[in-house]
Enzyme design. Sequence first.
Site, PDB file in Angstrom:
ATOM      1  N   LYS A 175       0.865  -1.186   0.000  1.00  0.00           N
ATOM      2  CA  LYS A 175       0.000   0.000   0.000  1.00  0.00           C
ATOM      3  C   LYS A 175       0.893   1.224   0.000  1.00  0.00           C
ATOM      4  O   LYS A 175       2.018   1.176   0.510  1.00  0.00           O
ATOM      5  CB  LYS A 175      -0.878   0.027   1.256  1.00  0.00           C
ATOM      6  CG  LYS A 175      -2.125   0.850   1.087  1.00  0.00           C
ATOM      7  CD  LYS A 175      -3.149   0.087   0.280  1.00  0.00           C
ATOM      8  CE  LYS A 175      -4.511   0.719   0.256  1.00  0.00           C
ATOM      9  NZ  LYS A 175      -5.501  -0.225  -0.286  1.00  0.00           N
TER      10      LYS A 175
HETATM   11  P1  NAD Z   1     -13.015   7.596  -2.714  1.00  0.00           P
HETATM   12  O1  NAD Z   1     -12.050   8.643  -2.323  1.00  0.00           O
HETATM   13  O2  NAD Z   1     -13.441   7.484  -4.140  1.00  0.00           O
HETATM   14  O3  NAD Z   1     -14.370   7.761  -1.852  1.00  0.00           O
HETATM   15  C1  NAD Z   1     -14.436   7.870  -0.475  1.00  0.00           C
HETATM   16  C2  NAD Z   1     -15.829   8.367  -0.120  1.00  0.00           C
HETATM   17  O4  NAD Z   1     -16.000   8.379   1.283  1.00  0.00           O
HETATM   18  C3  NAD Z   1     -16.126   9.786  -0.594  1.00  0.00           C
HETATM   19  O5  NAD Z   1     -17.466   9.837  -1.044  1.00  0.00           O
HETATM   20  C4  NAD Z   1     -15.995  10.619   0.678  1.00  0.00           C
HETATM   21  O6  NAD Z   1     -16.774  11.790   0.639  1.00  0.00           O
HETATM   22  C5  NAD Z   1     -16.528   9.638   1.689  1.00  0.00           C
HETATM   23  N1  NAD Z   1     -16.122   9.895   3.055  1.00  0.00           N
HETATM   24  C6  NAD Z   1     -14.928  10.276   3.535  1.00  0.00           C
HETATM   25  N2  NAD Z   1     -14.985  10.383   4.876  1.00  0.00           N
HETATM   26  C7  NAD Z   1     -16.249  10.032   5.236  1.00  0.00           C
HETATM   27  C8  NAD Z   1     -16.937   9.926   6.457  1.00  0.00           C
HETATM   28  N3  NAD Z   1     -16.344  10.202   7.612  1.00  0.00           N
HETATM   29  N4  NAD Z   1     -18.215   9.508   6.435  1.00  0.00           N
HETATM   30  C9  NAD Z   1     -18.827   9.222   5.263  1.00  0.00           C
HETATM   31  N5  NAD Z   1     -18.238   9.300   4.082  1.00  0.00           N
HETATM   32  C10 NAD Z   1     -16.977   9.716   4.077  1.00  0.00           C
HETATM   33  O7  NAD Z   1     -12.434   6.228  -2.173  1.00  0.00           O
HETATM   34  P2  NAD Z   1     -12.806   4.759  -2.637  1.00  0.00           P
HETATM   35  O8  NAD Z   1     -11.831   4.336  -3.680  1.00  0.00           O
HETATM   36  O9  NAD Z   1     -14.265   4.681  -2.893  1.00  0.00           O
HETATM   37  O10 NAD Z   1     -12.425   3.928  -1.327  1.00  0.00           O
HETATM   38  C11 NAD Z   1     -13.332   3.790  -0.236  1.00  0.00           C
HETATM   39  C12 NAD Z   1     -12.867   2.628   0.628  1.00  0.00           C
HETATM   40  O11 NAD Z   1     -12.818   1.433  -0.164  1.00  0.00           O
HETATM   41  C13 NAD Z   1     -11.468   2.768   1.223  1.00  0.00           C
HETATM   42  O12 NAD Z   1     -11.442   2.118   2.462  1.00  0.00           O
HETATM   43  C14 NAD Z   1     -10.599   2.005   0.236  1.00  0.00           C
HETATM   44  O13 NAD Z   1      -9.377   1.565   0.812  1.00  0.00           O
HETATM   45  C15 NAD Z   1     -11.522   0.861  -0.089  1.00  0.00           C
HETATM   46  N6  NAD Z   1     -11.243   0.162  -1.346  1.00  0.00           N
HETATM   47  C16 NAD Z   1     -11.193   0.822  -2.532  1.00  0.00           C
HETATM   48  C17 NAD Z   1     -10.966   0.108  -3.712  1.00  0.00           C
HETATM   49  C18 NAD Z   1     -10.993   0.754  -5.058  1.00  0.00           C
HETATM   50  O14 NAD Z   1     -10.969   0.031  -6.062  1.00  0.00           O
HETATM   51  N7  NAD Z   1     -11.063   2.075  -5.159  1.00  0.00           N
HETATM   52  C19 NAD Z   1     -10.753  -1.275  -3.658  1.00  0.00           C
HETATM   53  C20 NAD Z   1     -10.829  -1.918  -2.423  1.00  0.00           C
HETATM   54  C21 NAD Z   1     -11.082  -1.186  -1.279  1.00  0.00           C
END
Ligand code: NAD
Length: 416
Positions: free
Chosen positions: A106
Amino acid sequence: MANDGGLWGGACRCVDRAAARIGLDKAMVDRLTQPERVIKVKIPVRRDSGDLELFDGYRVQHNGARGPYKGGIRYHPHALEDEVKALAMLMTWKCALMDLPFGGAKGGVVCDPKKLSREEVERLTRRLTTEIRRFIGPKRDIPAPDVSTGPEVMAWVMDTYSMHEGYTVPEVVTGKPLSIGGSRGRERATGRGVTVVTKEACRSNGLEFEDATVAVQGFGNVGSVAAEMLNEWGARVVAVSDSSGGIHLPGGLDVAEVGGHKAETGSVSGFRGSTDVTNEELLELDVDVLVPAALENQITGENASLVEADLVVEAANGPTTPEADEILGERGITLVPDILANAGGVTVSYFEWVQNIENYWWDVDRVNSELDEIMTRKFREVRDVYESGEEDMRMAAYRIAVEKVANAVRDRGLWP
Ligand code: NAD
């Protein structure tokens, strides 16, 4: 092993417990918990104002026994070393659980991307790539998008790496734009995988998926796609949120329209007909399924007793603390763990890497059908271990994953 709290402490505790079940000794547990390499870099960035600012960046390579390291890069004010270490470890277990030939990594840069212009983010990304370029590569470590990074950032990583190598190396990152070797279906893959396992989990828990009410916390890459697909596939998404707050509509939201509203106004709040709720209130809504898809440590010892859902599907990494895990378990709430629930993204990243290496492109139907088949099979494998007497689905998933990595470490032996 480190015994601190938070995501890192929780992940280490899961490994300890899985190791006790499999019968691993302390030396193996130490190898499995400690990262193999932690790369720390200083990233000087020229701000648009002309000032110079120094950012801290990390790349943590946790365990490479099963193949090249693989994991996202996040830009976030809390992308601190321990957090990135824990997220790298989760990637090791996720890749092993899904039978992908990768180890876990990561990366993160401690910054607030909302306060950086697009040009500043590009300069930051290109300098970060230059600083870590000797440690990444298609056979070494393959970054991908994570919080606040996406296809555009991946394109800059790929281009910078390729400029240094002197030839085009698409397979150095996944989650790229289609124009430079991205995979069809990658952008929606994590949300799609979440939807597939939610459907399976509903079936296993005697819940009618088509009638199930769902609350989704987080409306980014993962949360918005999961909410949209859950909606499309027949579940009733009644609440969603982003960092500025949430909305609730008991009759069900038209998620595509919510997406349009967010694109226009910058937030989901104020969507017509809905009631505003806080992110805390969203977690406590009386729904069948809760999908935390924002950040880690959202369901905690403080609020776990207030969760009303029957099923929690961890779309984010580490959204549930160990204390909360225990409380949910005692209350009979089934939890589908992150290393299974959100593994759709890394699975299609693997497809992308394979396509880049073979220079042969799959159509989206092939991507989706192979993804759906793998997610379904892995869900059932974890559920079967759980039903054979394991205490919960997280421990079932860890047992499978930790054993695979331990076997690889043992079979490779120790050099020199
Ligand atoms: P992103 O930045 O696209 O979205 C994050 C979202 O969470 C945004 O809408 C933001 O406004 C919201 N947010 C932030 N703080 C918040 C809070 N306190 N309460 C509610 N909403 C809040 O990120 P993402 O890529 O969607 O990733 C989200 C999660 O999924 C992370 O934990 C990431 O590690 C995990 N993840 C992502 C992927 C991927 O393919 N992008 C794959 C596996 C896991």
